[in-house]
Design a protein around this motif. Sequence first.
Motif, PDB file in Angstrom:
ATOM      1  N   GLY A  55       8.048   1.705  -1.284  1.00  0.00           N
ATOM      2  CA  GLY A  55       8.368   2.437  -0.066  1.00  0.00           C
ATOM      3  C   GLY A  55       8.896   1.524   1.020  1.00  0.00           C
ATOM      4  N   PHE A  56       8.253   0.389   1.205  1.00  0.00           N
ATOM      5  CA  PHE A  56       8.717  -0.575   2.200  1.00  0.00           C
ATOM      6  C   PHE A  56      10.127  -1.066   1.872  1.00  0.00           C
ATOM      7  CE2 PHE A  56       4.097  -1.532   3.252  1.00  0.00           C
ATOM      8  CZ  PHE A  56       4.178  -1.018   4.533  1.00  0.00           C
ATOM      9  N   GLU A  57      10.370  -1.335   0.584  1.00  0.00           N
ATOM     10  CA  GLU A  57      11.672  -1.861   0.176  1.00  0.00           C
ATOM     11  C   GLU A  57      12.778  -0.814   0.251  1.00  0.00           C
ATOM     12  OE1 GLU A  57      10.762  -3.381  -3.670  1.00  0.00           O
ATOM     13  OE2 GLU A  57       9.872  -5.251  -2.909  1.00  0.00           O
ATOM     14  N   THR A  87       6.635  -0.826  15.188  1.00  0.00           N
ATOM     15  CA  THR A  87       7.676  -0.476  14.213  1.00  0.00           C
ATOM     16  C   THR A  87       7.065  -0.045  12.886  1.00  0.00           C
ATOM     17  OG1 THR A  87       9.247  -2.015  15.225  1.00  0.00           O
ATOM     18  CG2 THR A  87       9.685  -1.344  12.964  1.00  0.00           C
ATOM     19  N   LEU A  88       6.018  -0.753  12.470  1.00  0.00           N
ATOM     20  CA  LEU A  88       5.359  -0.428  11.209  1.00  0.00           C
ATOM     21  C   LEU A  88       4.773   0.979  11.227  1.00  0.00           C
ATOM     22  CD1 LEU A  88       4.212  -1.181   8.413  1.00  0.00           C
ATOM     23  CD2 LEU A  88       2.244  -2.188   9.600  1.00  0.00           C
ATOM     24  N   PHE A  89       4.027   1.290  12.299  1.00  0.00           N
ATOM     25  CA  PHE A  89       3.290   2.556  12.328  1.00  0.00           C
ATOM     26  C   PHE A  89       4.111   3.735  12.840  1.00  0.00           C
ATOM     27  CE2 PHE A  89      -0.244  -0.463  12.141  1.00  0.00           C
ATOM     28  CZ  PHE A  89      -1.059   0.150  11.209  1.00  0.00           C
ATOM     29  N   MET A 116       8.313   6.737   4.949  1.00  0.00           N
ATOM     30  CA  MET A 116       8.000   6.507   3.533  1.00  0.00           C
ATOM     31  C   MET A 116       6.799   7.355   3.086  1.00  0.00           C
ATOM     32  SD  MET A 116       6.526   2.585   3.858  1.00  0.00           S
ATOM     33  CE  MET A 116       5.334   2.708   2.513  1.00  0.00           C
ATOM     34  N   LYS A 117       6.717   8.567   3.646  1.00  0.00           N
ATOM     35  CA  LYS A 117       5.613   9.464   3.319  1.00  0.00           C
ATOM     36  C   LYS A 117       5.492   9.778   1.827  1.00  0.00           C
ATOM     37  CE  LYS A 117       5.398  11.757   7.840  1.00  0.00           C
ATOM     38  NZ  LYS A 117       5.625  13.021   8.578  1.00  0.00           N
ATOM     39  N   THR A 160       2.252   9.426  -2.979  1.00  0.00           N
ATOM     40  CA  THR A 160       2.157   9.089  -4.397  1.00  0.00           C
ATOM     41  C   THR A 160       1.090   8.029  -4.635  1.00  0.00           C
ATOM     42  OG1 THR A 160       4.496   9.599  -4.747  1.00  0.00           O
ATOM     43  CG2 THR A 160       3.425   8.191  -6.384  1.00  0.00           C
ATOM     44  N   ALA A 161       1.065   6.994  -3.806  1.00  0.00           N
ATOM     45  CA  ALA A 161       0.080   5.923  -3.959  1.00  0.00           C
ATOM     46  C   ALA A 161      -1.338   6.442  -3.804  1.00  0.00           C
ATOM     47  CB  ALA A 161       0.355   4.819  -2.925  1.00  0.00           C
ATOM     48  N   ILE A 162      -1.556   7.275  -2.794  1.00  0.00           N
ATOM     49  CA  ILE A 162      -2.897   7.805  -2.531  1.00  0.00           C
ATOM     50  C   ILE A 162      -3.379   8.699  -3.666  1.00  0.00           C
ATOM     51  CG2 ILE A 162      -4.211   9.368  -1.033  1.00  0.00           C
ATOM     52  CD1 ILE A 162      -2.502   8.305   1.305  1.00  0.00           C
ATOM     53  N   VAL A 163      -2.534   9.625  -4.085  1.00  0.00           N
ATOM     54  CA  VAL A 163      -2.949  10.601  -5.095  1.00  0.00           C
ATOM     55  C   VAL A 163      -3.114   9.950  -6.464  1.00  0.00           C
ATOM     56  CG1 VAL A 163      -2.319  12.726  -6.281  1.00  0.00           C
ATOM     57  CG2 VAL A 163      -1.905  12.512  -3.843  1.00  0.00           C
TER      58      VAL A 163
END
Length: 234
Positions: free
Chosen positions: A118-120, A140-142, A149-150, A155-158
């Motif tokens: 997501g970051f990339e 900027t990050l938050f 990149m929701k 996807t990562a969380i689930v």
Amino acid sequence: MIFQLGEKLIDFTPFILSFKLAFIVTVILLIISIPYAYFLSNTKSKIKPFLEAITALPIVLPPSVLGFYLLILLSPNSLIGSVFYDLFNIKLVFSFEGLVVASCIYSFPFMTQPIQSGFESIPKSLIEASYVSGKGKVITLFRVILPNMKPFLLTAIVITFAHTIGEFGVVLMIGGSIPGKTEVASVAIYNYVEMLDYKSAHIYSAIMLFISFIVLFIVYFINYKIKRKVNDLY
């Protein structure tokens, strides 16, 4: 917590333990993985391939191998195990706390890799525009990067949550099978098969199958909705 299903009494305590474990592990890994994945996506250091290989190692290692080394690492005779026992009076082997530590290590790549992707995927121009407008790195990050990149975060969380629920080998080696304490759903299914109680094993397996399908359906459905909104905008 016991429910009656027809003539069969079903103990849902293993499912409660599984969900509790998955929730705690997911929260911990989300907090750890965001800064770590951000670092990996931006660093040009020569150690990046090494860090990525270490991060992905639990994916390719057999659970028995990883479980064996975690058993040694977390035992009361080890440095980590003795520190936890001396400071907090917590035994990491055959305890729920040990399951949390082991599951965090085993599920780490399932949280980190999607977030790193997501970051990339964020355009550098978007980040540079945020800096030009006077926003710092944290803002900027938050306020810029994470909101854009929701799908990757979801996807990562689930996937991490679902993977932790379904894990068997590592949790069995670290936690054993203590009813009400370390006997999660996957271990309970194994125990029922060992006792030749196939009816209970079938009911537990069907519940796990249903949960896994619902989790994946939610991921794909929400990602589909997000992509449609993006396509409508452009």
